[in-house]
Design a protein around this motif. Structure first.
Motif, PDB file in Angstrom:
ATOM      1  N   ASN A 123       0.836  -1.208   0.000  1.00 16.02           N
ATOM      2  CA  ASN A 123       0.000   0.000   0.000  1.00 16.02           C
ATOM      3  C   ASN A 123       0.879   1.270   0.000  1.00 16.02           C
ATOM      4  OD1 ASN A 123      -2.118  -1.775   0.149  1.00 16.02           O
ATOM      5  ND2 ASN A 123      -2.400  -1.539   2.371  1.00 16.02           N
ATOM      6  N   ASN A 124       0.291   2.362  -0.485  1.00 19.15           N
ATOM      7  CA  ASN A 124       0.961   3.679  -0.507  1.00 19.15           C
ATOM      8  C   ASN A 124       2.369   3.573  -1.091  1.00 19.15           C
ATOM      9  OD1 ASN A 124      -1.284   4.895   0.854  1.00 19.15           O
ATOM     10  ND2 ASN A 124      -0.511   3.989   2.777  1.00 19.15           N
ATOM     11  N   ASN A 127       4.026   5.381  -3.002  1.00 14.24           N
ATOM     12  CA  ASN A 127       4.751   6.646  -3.160  1.00 14.24           C
ATOM     13  C   ASN A 127       5.211   7.229  -1.826  1.00 14.24           C
ATOM     14  OD1 ASN A 127       4.405   6.603  -5.984  1.00 14.24           O
ATOM     15  ND2 ASN A 127       2.335   7.493  -5.781  1.00 14.24           N
ATOM     16  N   THR A 128       4.865   6.573  -0.720  1.00 10.03           N
ATOM     17  CA  THR A 128       5.273   7.072   0.602  1.00 10.03           C
ATOM     18  C   THR A 128       6.223   6.054   1.216  1.00 10.03           C
ATOM     19  OG1 THR A 128       3.134   8.137   0.902  1.00 10.03           O
ATOM     20  CG2 THR A 128       4.454   7.778   2.881  1.00 10.03           C
TER      21      THR A 128
END
Length: 560
Positions: free
Chosen positions: A27-28, A30-31
């Motif tokens: 998940n996420n 880009n973070t």
């Protein structure tokens, strides 16, 4: 060639980007934490590390910090200090929030650890442990504590093993004994071996109180067995005097009361024997009563008036001399009795029914009344009913359409009612008797001496019947076996006509007296020119019979 060079340049650029980039999976994407080289994030999936066995783990020497899942021990292991260490064992470490920790190993051993370095820094020289730091000390204590054990040797001793592996045997000193010396004393030995004598001889023994052998006094037995007798004769005499009643043998009795006063009781005035006699010689069945004085009184049971149908039997009792209903019933088209009295019914074939009496009437001189239900002009518009084969134990009924006499009766199944009237002077009034010979709806066509004798049928061995059907080409046929001791026919029963197998059906009926009737029928018409019929079976159980054995008027073969 130019195109190939361009692709190689792009590939080298991508590889350079990968070697310097951070990787986020899940998940996420880009973070990512700036200090992460690889980061996993998911609320639905997990990281599954390498799964290997004990043997496979022992063969690997990875970098310290490596983690695997050991499938042999179902536990995570880490490679630390050049050694595989389990992440599942080691006990529980509790932070006491005061700089100390309480460690409980897998065996329940408890160790307190003080991490206040300023007040009490860790020093392996004073602790006696080989560990150089607190974590290694905890691991070392956990390993030592797991060796501690206490084993019950089941003989009053226990074996204790300390952390260093030293063993000590501990004797159980809690055993005490109590021994009966069989002289009223007991010896008690405590855990230290001290003995105490307990004397119970001074305790009172069993006493008893009961009547003596002559039932005239009470006997008291004390603890020493001494018997004391208390005579009750005087006590009873003081409470009640004696009374007597003497038979004077002349019908009188003399009663003497407690005061000695005699009283005479005369029983001669009592009632004498009376009689009540049924006269079996009188035409009116007289009953004579004789009183105490011998005076007779006569009562007439049956009137002597003319036209009186009540008559006197051989025992002097009265009976009705007129016709009586011996059997009756309402029979459904299937042959089942919707209501019945002293008889049962069964369907023989289309339009033909068997009525069987519960008790043999001992005569064929009885009156049969038959009634068929009205078909209201529908279908079989000219219904008729008749009886045949009248025997002392029953008869048969045929139902058909007469077609106003234009053709032979066409049989069909129908509901009907019947009643049987017994006439005075005939038969035995319905008492149990012997059965008659069953016959068919036509003259039996079996020929004695050809194959199986029509009147011979046994109850042992293989089931076998053979008949010469006679000149009955085009006719269907049936065989009725009555009053046999077996409840079913063989399940492999078969029939052949002139050596050719033909389809058959067979049903059984319980007569309710331990015997059974069996009907074997075929819807295949007989061929022309004197066909023979053979019925056989018995390999799989059921009924039984032998060829040409024992006389038995119990079987009929007939054509329709």
């Amino acid at each position: 060639m130019k195109l190939l060079l361009n692709l190689l340049c792009v590939l080298f650029l991508l590889m350079g980007a990968i070697t310097t980039a951070q990787v986020k999976i899940g998940n996420n994407p880009n973070t990512i934490d700036p200090f992460s080289i690889l980061e996993l994030e998911s609320s639905e999936t997990v990281l599954v590390v390498t799964r290997i066995t004990d043997a496979e783990m022992a063969a690997i020497l990875p970098l310290n910090g490596a983690i695997i899942y050991n499938t042999s021990q179902n536990c995570l292991f880490q490679y630390r200090n050049n050694n595989w260490e389990s992440l599942c064992n080691g006990g529980i470490l509790v932070d006491n929030n005061d700089g100390t920790y309480t460690f409980t190993n897998d065996n329940g051993g408890i160790v307190s650890i003080d991490t206040n370095a300023i007040a009490n820094p860790y020093n392996n020289a004073t602790s006696g442990l080989a560990a150089m730091n607190i974590q290694d000390a905890i691991d070392e204590l956990s390993g030592l504590a797991s060796n501690v054990s206490l084993i019950d040797n089941a003989d009053g001793t226990y074996t204790f093993t300390d952390a260093a592996g030293n063993t000590v045997t501990i004797a159980d000193t809690s055993i005490s004994t109590l021994i009966d010396n069989t002289d009223g004393t007991y010896t008690y030995t405590d855990e230290l071996g001290n003995q105490t004598i307990i004397d119970t001889s001074f305790i009172e023994s069993l006493t008893s109180l009961g009547l003596n052998a002559s039932q005239t006094g009470l006997e008291y037995t004390d603890e020493d067995g001494v018997i004391t007798t208390l005579d009750l004769t005087t006590v009873v005499q003081n409470l009640e005097t004696i009374t007597t009643l003497v038979d004077n043998t002349d019908g009188t009795f003399t009663y003497t009361n407690e005061a000695g006063t005699p009283v005479t009781i005369d029983t001669n005035a009592a009632e004498t024997l009376t009689t009540f006699v049924q006269d079996d010689t009188s035409a009116t069945g007289e009953i004579t009563y004789t009183d105490e004085a011998g005076n007779p009184s006569t009562a007439q049971v049956v009137s002597s008036d003319a036209n009186n149908n009540i008559q006197v039997g051989l025992d002097g009792g009265a009976f009705l001399a007129g016709p009586t209903i011996c059997a009756a019933g309402k029979i459904l088209s299937t042959g089942t009795a919707a209501a019945g009295f002293n008889a049962t019914a069964s369907l023989i074939n289309t339009g033909d029914y068997q009525i069987t009496f519960d008790n043999d009437l001992g005569t064929t001189s009885y009156v049969i009344q038959l009634t068929i239900t009205d078909l209201l002009g529908v279908g079989n518009d000219d219904p008729n009913i008749s009886y045949y084969d009248q025997q002392s134990d029953g008869f048969k009924v045929n139902v058909g359409d007469n077609d106003n006499g234009g053709s032979d009766r066409a049989d069909f199944n129908s509901e009907f009612m019947f009643s049987v009237i017994c006439l005075p002077g005939f038969g035995n009034g319905g008492s149990t008797g012997g059965g008659g010979t069953s016959t068919g709806s036509a003259t039996p066509t079996g020929t004695p001496g050809t194959g199986f004798n029509l009147n011979n049928f046994g109850d042992a061995g293989n089931f076998q019947l053979a008949f010469n059907a006679g000149n009955n080409g085009g006719s269907t046929w049936e065989t009725l076996i009555t009053n046999r001791p077996y409840s079913t026919l063989p399940s492999d029963l078969s029939a052949t006509v002139n050596g050719t197998l033909v389809p058959i059906t067979f049903v059984s009926e319980d007569n309710g007296d331990g015997t059974f009737n069996h009907l074997i029928s075929s819807s295949t018409p007989l061929p022309a020119f004197n066909p023979s019929v053979t019925i056989s079976g018995g390999a799989t159980g059921g009924g039984a019979g032998t060829q040409n054995s024992g006389q038995c008027s119990c079987i009929s073969f007939f054509t329709n």
